[in-house]
Motif scaffolding. Structure first.
Motif, mmCIF file in Angstrom:
data_model
loop_
_atom_site.group_PDB
_atom_site.id
_atom_site.type_symbol
_atom_site.label_atom_id
_atom_site.label_comp_id
_atom_site.label_asym_id
_atom_site.label_seq_id
_atom_site.Cartn_x
_atom_site.Cartn_y
_atom_site.Cartn_z
ATOM 1 N N UNK B 53 -14.229 -22.642 -22.080
ATOM 2 C CA UNK B 53 -13.934 -23.432 -23.266
ATOM 3 C C UNK B 53 -12.445 -23.794 -23.295
ATOM 4 N N UNK B 54 -12.005 -24.343 -24.405
ATOM 5 C CA UNK B 54 -10.612 -24.770 -24.499
ATOM 6 C C UNK B 54 -9.665 -23.582 -24.381
ATOM 7 N N UNK B 55 -10.077 -22.427 -24.882
ATOM 8 C CA UNK B 55 -9.232 -21.238 -24.760
ATOM 9 C C UNK B 55 -9.092 -20.841 -23.290
ATOM 10 N N UNK B 56 -10.188 -20.967 -22.540
ATOM 11 C CA UNK B 56 -10.135 -20.663 -21.109
ATOM 12 C C UNK B 56 -9.237 -21.638 -20.362
ATOM 13 N N UNK B 57 -9.359 -22.909 -20.713
ATOM 14 C CA UNK B 57 -8.490 -23.907 -20.084
ATOM 15 C C UNK B 57 -7.031 -23.666 -20.470
ATOM 16 N N UNK B 58 -6.819 -23.323 -21.731
ATOM 17 C CA UNK B 58 -5.462 -23.006 -22.175
ATOM 18 C C UNK B 58 -4.891 -21.809 -21.438
ATOM 19 N N UNK B 59 -5.756 -20.849 -21.154
ATOM 20 C CA UNK B 59 -5.310 -19.668 -20.408
ATOM 21 C C UNK B 59 -4.880 -20.056 -18.995
ATOM 22 N N UNK B 60 -5.627 -20.952 -18.369
ATOM 23 C CA UNK B 60 -5.236 -21.394 -17.020
ATOM 24 C C UNK B 60 -3.846 -22.033 -17.052
ATOM 25 N N UNK B 61 -3.596 -22.839 -18.074
ATOM 26 C CA UNK B 61 -2.278 -23.469 -18.205
ATOM 27 C C UNK B 61 -1.204 -22.410 -18.433
ATOM 28 N N UNK B 62 -1.520 -21.466 -19.291
ATOM 29 C CA UNK B 62 -0.571 -20.395 -19.599
ATOM 30 C C UNK B 62 -0.227 -19.596 -18.338
ATOM 31 N N UNK B 63 -1.248 -19.245 -17.560
ATOM 32 C CA UNK B 63 -1.011 -18.471 -16.332
ATOM 33 C C UNK B 63 -0.249 -19.307 -15.304
ATOM 34 N N UNK B 64 -0.541 -20.594 -15.278
ATOM 35 C CA UNK B 64 0.169 -21.501 -14.367
ATOM 36 C C UNK B 64 1.667 -21.533 -14.717
ATOM 37 N N UNK B 65 1.968 -21.694 -16.004
ATOM 38 C CA UNK B 65 3.374 -21.748 -16.437
ATOM 39 C C UNK B 65 4.076 -20.408 -16.199
ATOM 40 N N UNK B 66 3.351 -19.350 -16.457
ATOM 41 C CA UNK B 66 3.931 -18.017 -16.262
ATOM 42 C C UNK B 66 4.229 -17.782 -14.782
#
Lengths: 150, 123
Positions: B53-66
């Motif tokens: 879901x959007x939270x999962x996609x947001x997590x991918x972005x978050x991990x990418x930035x981190x």
């Protein structure tokens, strides 16, 4: 999780649900809703599309409409007829600026951790309508292979 | 439900995910497991992910930035067609590093070497 009514007249079937507005209850609600919907899906892709859109709409209702407060109540109805799935989710919150949210989700790549839910819902469903200032959303997905409702 | 198998070899760790990455315990578990890794190359194998879901996609972005901030390389490998579709729908294909299926086979060449760490967790 409370199922408030069921109407099983052919060729349409519908069910109404209410559940507390917190995340824990949302998981159980999602499961109950999908247990009702999944048998009528013609493919796994159709089922997953509905699952993801439903998840987003429920998450918005819980997080924004109820502030994850279990004392608040979310109403949900599902109607399945030979042509489509129709899902209505209503929360007690004040709603939101639908137009602004739509515009921001249509902007380019979103590199923040939030703000993708509405875009996903719109991409996965055939029709999305917000009412009551955004506190009620109606999702409609045409059934890929129209089959009779059991 | 989300299950994550961890396979670490030298400077590379692969998190094999199966199930769903959605708001709640699933997304939190993957966040904790990914953030705990210090290897230079972090791979997320999403071949067995059925829904996100959007939270999962947001997590991918978050991990990418981190990962960028920590000089790590985060690569999504073996993403299922469903996951690739969701990434495209969210307009994230230009942001995330999504490798074609073959890149994820890196571990196959390392079969002769026993993994340093291998265990799994589920939520």
């Amino acid at each position: 999780m409370q199922e408030t009514s069921q109407v099983a007249t052919q060729p349409r079937i519908s069910r109404e649900f209410t559940f507390p507005g917190d995340l824990e209850s949302m998981v159980a609600a999602r499961q109950a809703l999908m247990s009702f919907i999944a048998p009528y899906c013609s493919s796994e892709i159709e089922e997953i599309d509905i699952f993801v859109a439903l998840q987003e709409a429920l998450a918005n209702a819980v997080l924004h409409g109820c502030q994850n407060d279990s004392s608040k109540t979310i109403y949900c109805s599902v109607e399945i007829d030979p042509g489509a799935f129709t899902i209505i989710i209503r929360d007690p919150g004040p709603g939101f600026d639908v137009d602004a949210a739509m515009q921001s989700t249509e902007a380019g790549a979103n590199t923040t951790t939030h703000g993708r839910g509405i875009r996903l819902i719109r991409s996965l469903m055939d029709e999305v309508a917000y009412r009551n200032g955004g506190s009620e959303v109606q999702l409609r997905k045409s059934r890929a292979a129209a089959s009779s409702v059991a | 439900m989300l299950k994550v198998d961890i396979h670490a070899v030298l400077h590379t760790v692969t998190l094999h995910c199966s199930g769903r990455i959605v708001l709640g315990m699933e997304a939190e578990m993957l966040r904790c497991m990914a953030e705990a890794r210090n290897e230079a190359y972090l791979m997320l194998d999403l071949s067995e992910i059925r829904a996100m879901d959007a939270a999962g996609l947001g997590l991918l972005v978050e991990l990418h930035c981190r990962a960028l901030c920590r000089d790590q390389v985060l690569t999504i490998v073996k993403a299922s067609r469903r996951v690739r579709r969701l990434i495209a729908l969210a307009n994230l294909h230009s942001v995330l590093d999504v490798a074609e299926a073959g890149v994820g086979d890196l571990e196959d060449g390392d079969e002769a070497r026993p993994p340093l760490v291998r265990h799994s967790l589920s939520a």
